[in-house]
Scaffold this motif. Structure first.
Motif, mmCIF file in Angstrom:
data_model
loop_
_atom_site.group_PDB
_atom_site.id
_atom_site.type_symbol
_atom_site.label_atom_id
_atom_site.label_comp_id
_atom_site.label_asym_id
_atom_site.label_seq_id
_atom_site.Cartn_x
_atom_site.Cartn_y
_atom_site.Cartn_z
ATOM 1 N N SER A 277 0.827 -1.211 0.000
ATOM 2 C CA SER A 277 0.000 0.000 0.000
ATOM 3 C C SER A 277 0.857 1.255 0.000
ATOM 4 N N LYS A 278 1.976 1.266 0.733
ATOM 5 C CA LYS A 278 2.847 2.438 0.787
ATOM 6 C C LYS A 278 3.437 2.736 -0.592
ATOM 7 N N ALA A 279 3.838 1.677 -1.301
ATOM 8 C CA ALA A 279 4.419 1.859 -2.635
ATOM 9 C C ALA A 279 3.375 2.390 -3.615
ATOM 10 N N ILE A 280 2.141 1.847 -3.536
ATOM 11 C CA ILE A 280 1.084 2.284 -4.445
ATOM 12 C C ILE A 280 0.705 3.739 -4.174
ATOM 13 N N LEU A 281 0.602 4.113 -2.888
ATOM 14 C CA LEU A 281 0.259 5.487 -2.540
ATOM 15 C C LEU A 281 1.351 6.457 -2.960
ATOM 16 N N ALA A 282 2.602 6.037 -2.819
ATOM 17 C CA ALA A 282 3.718 6.892 -3.248
ATOM 18 C C ALA A 282 3.672 7.112 -4.753
ATOM 19 N N ASP A 283 3.367 6.062 -5.497
ATOM 20 C CA ASP A 283 3.228 6.204 -6.952
ATOM 21 C C ASP A 283 2.091 7.159 -7.297
ATOM 22 N N ALA A 284 0.998 7.060 -6.546
ATOM 23 C CA ALA A 284 -0.142 7.936 -6.799
ATOM 24 C C ALA A 284 0.223 9.396 -6.544
ATOM 25 N N LEU A 285 0.974 9.657 -5.456
ATOM 26 C CA LEU A 285 1.389 11.024 -5.150
ATOM 27 C C LEU A 285 2.327 11.562 -6.226
ATOM 28 N N ASN A 286 3.252 10.739 -6.686
ATOM 29 C CA ASN A 286 4.164 11.163 -7.758
ATOM 30 C C ASN A 286 3.397 11.491 -9.034
ATOM 31 N N LEU A 287 2.345 10.691 -9.306
ATOM 32 C CA LEU A 287 1.530 10.967 -10.479
ATOM 33 C C LEU A 287 0.835 12.323 -10.351
ATOM 34 N N VAL A 288 0.319 12.598 -9.135
ATOM 35 C CA VAL A 288 -0.352 13.884 -8.901
ATOM 36 C C VAL A 288 0.627 15.032 -9.094
ATOM 37 N N LYS A 289 1.857 14.875 -8.592
ATOM 38 C CA LYS A 289 2.867 15.929 -8.718
ATOM 39 C C LYS A 289 3.281 16.160 -10.169
ATOM 40 N N SER A 290 3.187 15.101 -10.997
ATOM 41 C CA SER A 290 3.623 15.218 -12.390
ATOM 42 C C SER A 290 2.560 15.815 -13.302
ATOM 43 N N LEU A 291 1.375 16.064 -12.761
ATOM 44 C CA LEU A 291 0.308 16.630 -13.582
ATOM 45 C C LEU A 291 0.706 18.010 -14.090
ATOM 46 N N GLY A 316 0.131 10.764 4.251
ATOM 47 C CA GLY A 316 -1.082 11.533 4.465
ATOM 48 C C GLY A 316 -0.805 12.921 4.994
ATOM 49 N N ASN A 317 0.213 13.053 5.841
ATOM 50 C CA ASN A 317 0.591 14.368 6.378
ATOM 51 C C ASN A 317 1.057 15.279 5.251
ATOM 52 N N GLU A 318 1.820 14.733 4.310
ATOM 53 C CA GLU A 318 2.322 15.515 3.183
ATOM 54 C C GLU A 318 1.181 15.991 2.294
ATOM 55 N N VAL A 319 0.232 15.064 2.025
ATOM 56 C CA VAL A 319 -0.912 15.432 1.193
ATOM 57 C C VAL A 319 -1.813 16.419 1.932
ATOM 58 N N GLY A 320 -2.004 16.179 3.229
ATOM 59 C CA GLY A 320 -2.906 17.011 4.015
ATOM 60 C C GLY A 320 -2.483 18.454 4.082
ATOM 61 N N LYS A 321 -1.179 18.704 4.158
ATOM 62 C CA LYS A 321 -0.690 20.081 4.217
ATOM 63 C C LYS A 321 -1.082 20.856 2.969
#
Length: 376
Positions: A277-291, A316-321
């Motif tokens: 789950s941590k790896a998948i969420l990290a990939d998702a965050l990287n995808l969001v940043k690359s938009l 979650g803390n990083e996204v929440g900020k």
């Protein structure tokens, strides 16, 4: 005075014959119409259907194009013999075939009338209780079957040995009854039927065309696959190569089943271990940043919710900020994530900020912060 003598003058006496041509075939070298005449004579000689009566015969088989064959079927059909393609199985036959047909005919022909079953002795035994009910209701029950030593559980009006009946060398006298299509709700209009494909037609040409069609071939395969639990999402299990039309039907069915399986699996929540789950969420965050544009609150809120489900407080803390700057109400989710990460001081600070900003959780939501504090 018996029931027949009590019948009103001019009332037509009727009989219904169900004949299984697989278990009681026409003997080799015998004229099919002569065999039909012998069946007529047997009903007449039983004393229940007199001169000018009507007899309806339905011949049933699972391979009618082979037994009795197309030529014999054509001759039978020309004499108003109904034909029905149906399979024999201990699970559904003869109840699903015989009882349905007998009930339908009985609805249109009240007693006193006559029913005759021509079939294997054991198979007749399966419906003996149903036949007894018909007899108790006022119908006469006649039976013909290959001779067996074991008696049926009840003695019906008349019984014959099938082989002796059709091979009797005595000259067949002229019959006094007429053959008519079964006078049920549907049979008289569509006397030729395939119960595998639920098809009923009027003409013999249409009937044989159906039995030779790819639709019927597929219907036979479908029946076999259902009965034997074949997994039709696996290509190797399917009978490809018979014809291009059959291959198309098989492919369409396989694709449809695969799609349904995929739709069902998409509705289930997949349990992942923390590393996955941590790896998948990290990939998702990287995808969001690359938009090529700034992610809005909808995108970040979905990602924050995923972090909460999989208890990833750090991500979650990083996204929440980022999200709080867009929608302050997400303090609630962020405070929960900090509690999950055992960051109690920061969680309390978040709660104070929420109070000062006038942000409150819905009353029906249980605080995860309180739950985790109790566990500590």
């Amino acid at each position: 005075m018996n029931q027949i003598e009590n019948m009103h003058v001019g009332e037509v006496e009727k009989a219904f014959v169900l004949w299984d041509m697989g278990n009681c075939p026409i003997p080799d070298g015998h004229d099919p119409l002569t065999v039909v005449a012998k069946i007529q004579m047997a009903v007449e000689k039983s004393g229940h259907v007199r001169r000018n009566g009507q007899i309806s015969i339905t011949a049933i088989g699972s391979k009618l194009t082979e037994i009795p064959g197309e030529d014999v079927m054509s001759r039978l059909s020309s004499f108003e013999i109904s034909l029905k393609h149906s399979h024999h199985s201990a699970l559904c036959f003869p109840r699903a075939v015989y009882i349905h047909d007998l009930d339908e005919w009985a609805d249109a022909n009240p007693p006193p009338s006559t029913m005759m079953i021509i079939d294997d002795h054991e198979r007749i035994g399966w419906i003996a209780s149903n036949l007894s009910d018909f007899e108790d209701a006022g119908y006469r029950i006649l039976l013909a079957y290959p001779q067996r030593t074991t008696p049926l559980p009840r003695s019906f009006s008349k019984q014959w040995d099938w082989d002796a009946l059709v091979t009797d060398e005595q000259e067949t006298t002229t019959t006094t009854t007429s053959l008519v299509y079964s006078q049920g709700r549907y049979n008289d209009e569509h006397p030729l039927a395939c119960e595998v494909c639920f098809v009923a037609v009027k003409s013999f040409e249409d009937f044989t065309a159906h039995l030779k069609s790819v639709e019927h071939e597929y219907g036979e395969w479908d029946r076999f696959a259902c009965k034997n639990g074949v997994d039709r999402t696996i290509r190797e299990n399917l009978p490809f190569g018979r014809s291009s039309e059959m291959d198309l039907l098989l492919t369409q069915d396989m694709d449809r089943r695969l799609m349904k399986r995929k739709e069902r699996s998409c509705g289930r929540r997949i349990r992942l271990n923390p590393t996955q789950s941590k790896a998948i969420l990290a990939d998702a965050l990287n995808l969001v940043k690359s938009l090529p544009f700034e992610a809005d609150a909808l995108v970040l809120g979905a990602l924050l919710g995923a972090c909460k489900i999989h208890e990833d407080a750090e991500l979650g803390n990083e996204v929440g900020k980022q999200l709080i700057g867009l929608q302050p109400e997400h303090y609630v989710a962020l405070s929960t994530l900090k509690a999950l990460g055992n960051n109690w001081a920061e969680a309390e600070e978040m709660r104070k900020v929420m109070v000062e900003a006038g942000i409150r959780k819905s009353l029906h939501i249980v605080s995860c912060l309180n739950v985790f504090k109790k566990k500590m």
